[in-house]
Structures are given as C-alpha cells and as structure tokens.
Design an enzyme around this catalytic site. Structure first.
Site, PDB file in Angstrom:
ATOM      1  N   HIS A 310       0.844  -1.197   0.000  1.00  0.00           N
ATOM      2  CA  HIS A 310       0.000   0.000   0.000  1.00  0.00           C
ATOM      3  C   HIS A 310       0.877   1.244   0.000  1.00  0.00           C
ATOM      4  CE1 HIS A 310      -3.172   2.842   1.113  1.00  0.00           C
ATOM      5  NE2 HIS A 310      -3.996   1.918   0.654  1.00  0.00           N
ATOM      6  N   ASP A 368      -8.105  -4.495  -0.844  1.00  0.00           N
ATOM      7  CA  ASP A 368      -8.599  -4.909  -2.158  1.00  0.00           C
ATOM      8  C   ASP A 368      -8.425  -6.396  -2.418  1.00  0.00           C
ATOM      9  OD1 ASP A 368      -9.642  -2.532  -3.170  1.00  0.00           O
ATOM     10  OD2 ASP A 368      -7.621  -1.763  -3.403  1.00  0.00           O
TER      11      ASP A 368
HETATM   12  N1  CMC Z   1       4.453  -6.979  -5.405  1.00  0.00           N
HETATM   13  C1  CMC Z   1       5.798  -7.068  -5.445  1.00  0.00           C
HETATM   14  N2  CMC Z   1       6.622  -6.117  -4.980  1.00  0.00           N
HETATM   15  C2  CMC Z   1       6.064  -5.023  -4.438  1.00  0.00           C
HETATM   16  C3  CMC Z   1       4.680  -4.885  -4.341  1.00  0.00           C
HETATM   17  C4  CMC Z   1       3.856  -5.903  -4.855  1.00  0.00           C
HETATM   18  N3  CMC Z   1       2.531  -5.808  -4.793  1.00  0.00           N
HETATM   19  N4  CMC Z   1       4.390  -3.704  -3.748  1.00  0.00           N
HETATM   20  C5  CMC Z   1       5.565  -3.124  -3.476  1.00  0.00           C
HETATM   21  N5  CMC Z   1       6.587  -3.917  -3.890  1.00  0.00           N
HETATM   22  C6  CMC Z   1       8.011  -3.677  -3.726  1.00  0.00           C
HETATM   23  C7  CMC Z   1       8.467  -2.505  -4.562  1.00  0.00           C
HETATM   24  O1  CMC Z   1       8.913  -2.950  -5.828  1.00  0.00           O
HETATM   25  C8  CMC Z   1       9.569  -1.959  -3.738  1.00  0.00           C
HETATM   26  O2  CMC Z   1      10.712  -2.737  -3.983  1.00  0.00           O
HETATM   27  P1  CMC Z   1      12.185  -2.081  -3.858  1.00  0.00           P
HETATM   28  O3  CMC Z   1      12.295  -1.563  -2.464  1.00  0.00           O
HETATM   29  O4  CMC Z   1      13.081  -3.245  -4.112  1.00  0.00           O
HETATM   30  O5  CMC Z   1      12.224  -1.015  -4.898  1.00  0.00           O
HETATM   31  C9  CMC Z   1       9.146  -2.228  -2.310  1.00  0.00           C
HETATM   32  O6  CMC Z   1       8.215  -3.292  -2.378  1.00  0.00           O
HETATM   33  C10 CMC Z   1       8.512  -1.094  -1.570  1.00  0.00           C
HETATM   34  O7  CMC Z   1       7.451  -0.648  -2.287  1.00  0.00           O
HETATM   35  P2  CMC Z   1       6.998   0.855  -2.102  1.00  0.00           P
HETATM   36  O8  CMC Z   1       7.819   1.663  -3.013  1.00  0.00           O
HETATM   37  O9  CMC Z   1       7.010   1.239  -0.678  1.00  0.00           O
HETATM   38  O10 CMC Z   1       5.521   0.727  -2.559  1.00  0.00           O
HETATM   39  P3  CMC Z   1       4.813   1.821  -3.410  1.00  0.00           P
HETATM   40  O11 CMC Z   1       4.351   2.866  -2.486  1.00  0.00           O
HETATM   41  O12 CMC Z   1       5.612   2.226  -4.585  1.00  0.00           O
HETATM   42  O13 CMC Z   1       3.603   0.989  -3.985  1.00  0.00           O
HETATM   43  C11 CMC Z   1       1.515   0.104  -4.285  1.00  0.00           C
HETATM   44  C12 CMC Z   1       2.404   0.864  -3.328  1.00  0.00           C
HETATM   45  C13 CMC Z   1       0.125  -0.083  -3.660  1.00  0.00           C
HETATM   46  C14 CMC Z   1       1.350   0.911  -5.580  1.00  0.00           C
HETATM   47  C15 CMC Z   1       2.168  -1.270  -4.552  1.00  0.00           C
HETATM   48  O14 CMC Z   1       2.339  -1.947  -3.335  1.00  0.00           O
HETATM   49  C16 CMC Z   1       1.405  -2.092  -5.559  1.00  0.00           C
HETATM   50  O15 CMC Z   1       1.562  -1.893  -6.757  1.00  0.00           O
HETATM   51  N6  CMC Z   1       0.546  -3.041  -5.072  1.00  0.00           N
HETATM   52  C17 CMC Z   1      -0.262  -3.823  -5.950  1.00  0.00           C
HETATM   53  C18 CMC Z   1      -1.480  -3.041  -6.374  1.00  0.00           C
HETATM   54  C19 CMC Z   1      -2.493  -2.926  -5.278  1.00  0.00           C
HETATM   55  O16 CMC Z   1      -2.838  -3.895  -4.607  1.00  0.00           O
HETATM   56  N7  CMC Z   1      -3.036  -1.723  -5.097  1.00  0.00           N
HETATM   57  C20 CMC Z   1      -4.101  -1.458  -4.134  1.00  0.00           C
HETATM   58  C21 CMC Z   1      -3.636  -0.714  -2.968  1.00  0.00           C
HETATM   59  S1  CMC Z   1      -4.976  -0.422  -1.813  1.00  0.00           S
HETATM   60  C22 CMC Z   1      -5.899   0.799  -2.589  1.00  0.00           C
HETATM   61  C23 CMC Z   1      -6.712   1.619  -1.627  1.00  0.00           C
HETATM   62  O17 CMC Z   1      -6.276   1.939  -0.535  1.00  0.00           O
HETATM   63  O18 CMC Z   1      -7.811   1.972  -1.984  1.00  0.00           O
END
Ligand code: CMC
Length: 433
Positions: A310, A368
C-alpha cells in the site's frame, strides 16, 4: 531551512533573502508549513507534482497514519466501525462529526430512505446507454444528470440545502448502481424497499428478480455493510481531492460527485480489486504460484502481486483484517470455500505472507485483496467492483464537499506550475512554417 518552535525560515542561498513562515499544528500528524505568503514575500512557488507533500485543506473527518496502520473517522478506529456500525451511522459520523444517538439515527435513516427512488425520467436516460456500456460510465452520466433535476433549489452556502444534497446522493447511489447492473444484464429494475437496511436494500435491488422471492442473507448483507464502511472515506485521495477541487468553484454537487466518480474509475485508484481477480485468473492454478511470486520479486519484471502492499500503509492495512474475516464468512455461507479460484487466493496469501521478500518489505494483503474475493463470490461481475467503491465513497465525498463548502476561508482551487516551455516568440503564418 531553519525550523524554530512555531515558524520555519527559508533562505535563498543565492540572494540571501529569507522568509519566515508559520508552522500549523493539527490535533495529530505532521505539522504543515503555511506557505500562503511565500510568493508575495519570497517570489517563489513550491513544486509538488501529485501534491504528495501538500496539505490542501484542514479537515476533521478522517485521520490516517500509514506507518502505524491507523485509520480514524471522527476519532473512531476503522476496525471498530466496520465490526459494529451500520453504514448509515458512518455516513452520519462523516457528515456531522459525531456518531448519532438512537433518535438521530432513526431520523437520518428515514430521510435517506425517503430519497432512495429516482425520478422516472432518469430511468429513460439510463436506458439510452448501450447495453454493454461500462457501469462506471453509466454512473458518471446518471449521477452528473442528477444536476439537471436538482439545480435551481441549490444554494451551496446554505447548510440545510447542502445537507439535503448529501442525503439525496447517499440515498440514490445504490439505486443508480443497481440499475446500471440490471441494465447490462437485461433484467428489469428492482425498486428500493425502505424497510431494509442500506446494504440489504442494495443487494436486493441488484440480485432480486420478479419471478421468485428474494431471500436476504444476513451474512452477505453484513459483509456488504462492511465493504461500504471500509471504503467510506480515505482522506484527501485523488477522487476526494477531485471533488474538493471541482466543488471549490461552487459547482452543482451532483456534477461535482460525478467528477469524483470519474477520478475513482482509474485503475490506479478504484480498480485494484478488479486487478486482483484478473491476476488470480492469470495465475490459474496453485502450481503456478511460485512462478508468479518469482516474477513479483524480479526487479526487471513489471509484474506486481495485486492486492499486496500500500502506498500509505507501510505496516498493515487496518481495513484488511476485518475484511478477511468477512471473506471467510461469505465463502462458507455460499459454500464456495473449495472453489479453485478462492482456494488459489488463500494459498497465494499464505505463501506470500511466509515469503522473506514480502516479510522484509512489509508487503501484506490490502483491503482490495479480500474485497475482490468477496464481491466475486457474491456474484458481482468485476466491472461492478469500482461501482460499489463509488457507492461507499459517496459518503466521504459529500462529507468532504460539505466541510469545504461550509469553510469561509476556502478559495477556488488554483494550483501553480513551473513553466518549462518556449519563451515568447512571434507567430509564423502556415505557409511560412
Ligand atoms: N508486489 C511485489 N513487490 C512489491 C509490491 C507488490 N505488490 N508492492 C511493493 N513492492 C516492492 C516494490 O517494488 C519496492 O521494492 P524495492 O524496495 O526493491 O524497490 C518495495 O516493495 C517497496 O514498495 P513501495 O515503493 O514502498 O511501494 P509503493 O508505495 O511504490 O507501492 C503500491 C504501493 C500499492 C502501488 C504497490 O504496493 C502495488 O503496486 N501493489 C499492488 C497493487 C495494489 O494492490 N493496489 C491497491 C492498494 S490499496 C488501494 C486503496 O487503498 O484503496
């Protein structure tokens, strides 16, 4: 930048100019620097694409601490509300800042149920859409069209008229959503029944057919109520900020909420639970979980495990635990615990939770992950998932719009920019270019 107790002083290292700006302190959360005088006294704007470091308003409605996994509405933790409150109690809380007492609740519920029906002309408008139109397109159109029905009676500076618009929107959203669904599958519209709760009524309007009696399931309506409560508000996210920005011009509230629905429709916002289902279908069977986990961990592969992680919550999603409980109840009630897709989801969840990569990066199932599973089991097509989110989020949108419209200090939104285009030049006629 020098931060003393209640001010921050910024120095331009080239010119030596300084400006001292007040620090504002909320009841909880980080302080914010009040930069309203920055341009007048310092000649600079701030640069913040996506406004991720900018507080666009002060608000009493919702508090989030992503690090701690906290979500509060009016000070009440989301898991307590999701476990114990009816969605309309939460709507009341968001709109008026307090939970209603029994009498207030009964009066509020009655006003909502009195406005659940739509003007018959709106049904004709809805029937003008193609049968295969995406239900979110129908929502944008029909909710926007409400502005044509309630235009003249609206003075947004009158709290009573704002209250009426808020009640109408909360009341009519489930009716419109259910009609959008019925229309795509060619079934007759089912009118609202005011003796039912908000969630029961919505499920009945969606799934009842005139040919047989509809039997309400308390387990399913409890889960529906929870999904509504858990999605009711989430502070200044994209669709809520859209509502505030559109509303800041004093536009008609129905048109404003339609703008919020448009923003929510995007896959980066409201579409994640739909993405969870698509991912599960793509994985297909348990023996392919390892392959997809490998891909999720591979930096060179854009694949991410949908429903995990998230942007704001970095330790756990406080909404996920209660929804996991509901997912188990719903799957049991419907006798689909052994359904291959749900069995796959449960296995994937466990394997990811035990995996070092996901543990180290604090990636956990988010709201989700479970909402997609529940909605699919209940029989909603994936195209309806974001529609349900819109029904729930209307509570937050109208509360935030009402708060903004009642704030005498609020101005029309007008972000600035850093211009990086051409300098002034003279027009060259077409035949000379
Ligand atoms: N699968 C694999 N790796 C992940 C994922 C995932 N779902 N989410 C984060 N990571 C990795 C990311 O690549 C990063 O790796 P590194 O440190 O090596 O670069 C690390 O974890 C930290 O991620 P982050 O940068 O803190 O996460 P972010 O803020 O960029 O992304 C997110 C948040 C929600 C966009 C992402 O977790 C994601 O794409 N999740 C899948 C989509 C999803 O389920 N979205 C719904 C969120 S809830 C919506 C709501 O609240 O309404």
């Amino acid at each position: 930048m020098n931060n003393t107790a209640d001010t921050v002083t910024i120095t331009n290292n080239n010119s030596g100019d300084t400006v001292t700006l007040p620090l504002m302190r909320g009841t909880k959360g980080p302080d914010v620097i009040d930069i309203r005088r920055l341009y007048a006294e310092f000649g600079c704007f701030t640069y913040d694409p996506g406004f991720t470091s900018t507080a666009s308003c002060d608000s009493k409605i919702t508090y989030i601490d992503g690090g701690e996994g906290v979500l509060l509405h009016g000070g009440y933790p989301i898991d307590q509300l999701a476990e114990k409150a009816d969605f309309l109690e939460v709507c009341y809380l968001l709109l008026f800042g307090e939970l209603p007492n029994a009498e207030e609740f009964s009066r509020y519920s009655e006003s909502v149920t009195r406005h659940t029906m739509l003007h018959d002309q709106l049904a004709s408008l809805l029937k003008g859409f193609r049968r295969d139109a995406h239900p979110m397109a129908v929502m944008v159109g029909v909710v926007g069209a409400l502005s044509a029905f309630y235009h003249d009676k609206l003075d947004i500076f009158d709290p009573e008229q704002r209250r009426m618009a808020s009640i109408r929107l909360v009341a009519k959203m489930p009716t419109i959503a259910a009609m959008a669904y019925k229309y795509t599958i060619g079934q007759p519209f089912v009118h609202p029944s005011n003796s039912l709760s908000y969630a029961e009524n919505f499920l009945r309007m969606t799934f009842a057919v005139p040919a047989e009696p509809y039997i309400n399931s308390p387990v399913l309506s409890r889960a529906m109520n929870r999904i509504f409560v858990l999605h009711a508000d989430h502070e200044q996210n994209a669709s809520t900020s859209t509502v505030r920005l559109a509303g800041s011009s004093q536009a008609n509230p129905y048109a404003v909420i339609s703008a919020g629905i448009s923003s929510l429709w995007g896959p980066a916002h409201g579409g994640a639970n739909e993405a969870v289902l698509k991912m599960l279908e793509e994985i297909g069977s348990k023996d392919r979980i390892e392959e997809f986990l490998r891909r999720a961990k591979d930096k060179n592969d854009p694949f991410r495990l949908m429903g995990f992680g998230h942007r704001v919550y970095k330790n756990h999603d406080p909404r996920a635990r209660v929804l996991k409980e509901s997912a188990e109840e719903v799957l049991t009630e419907l006798g689909v615990r052994d359904d291959p897709l749900f069995a796959l989801a449960m296995e994937l969840e466990q394997i990811a939770l035990d995996d070092d990569y996901f543990i180290e990066k604090k990636l956990f199932p988010n709201v989700d992950f479970y909402s997609g599973i529940i909605l699919k089991a209940m029989g909603f097509p994936t195209s309806m998932f974001t529609v349900l989110f819109a029904v729930a989020r209307t509570a937050g949108w109208v509360a935030q719009w009402n708060e903004m419209s009642g704030d005498t200090g609020q101005k029309i939104g007008r972000p600035r920019q850093l211009y990086v285009g051409e300098l002034q030049r003279n027009f060259v006629p077409l035949d000379a270019r």
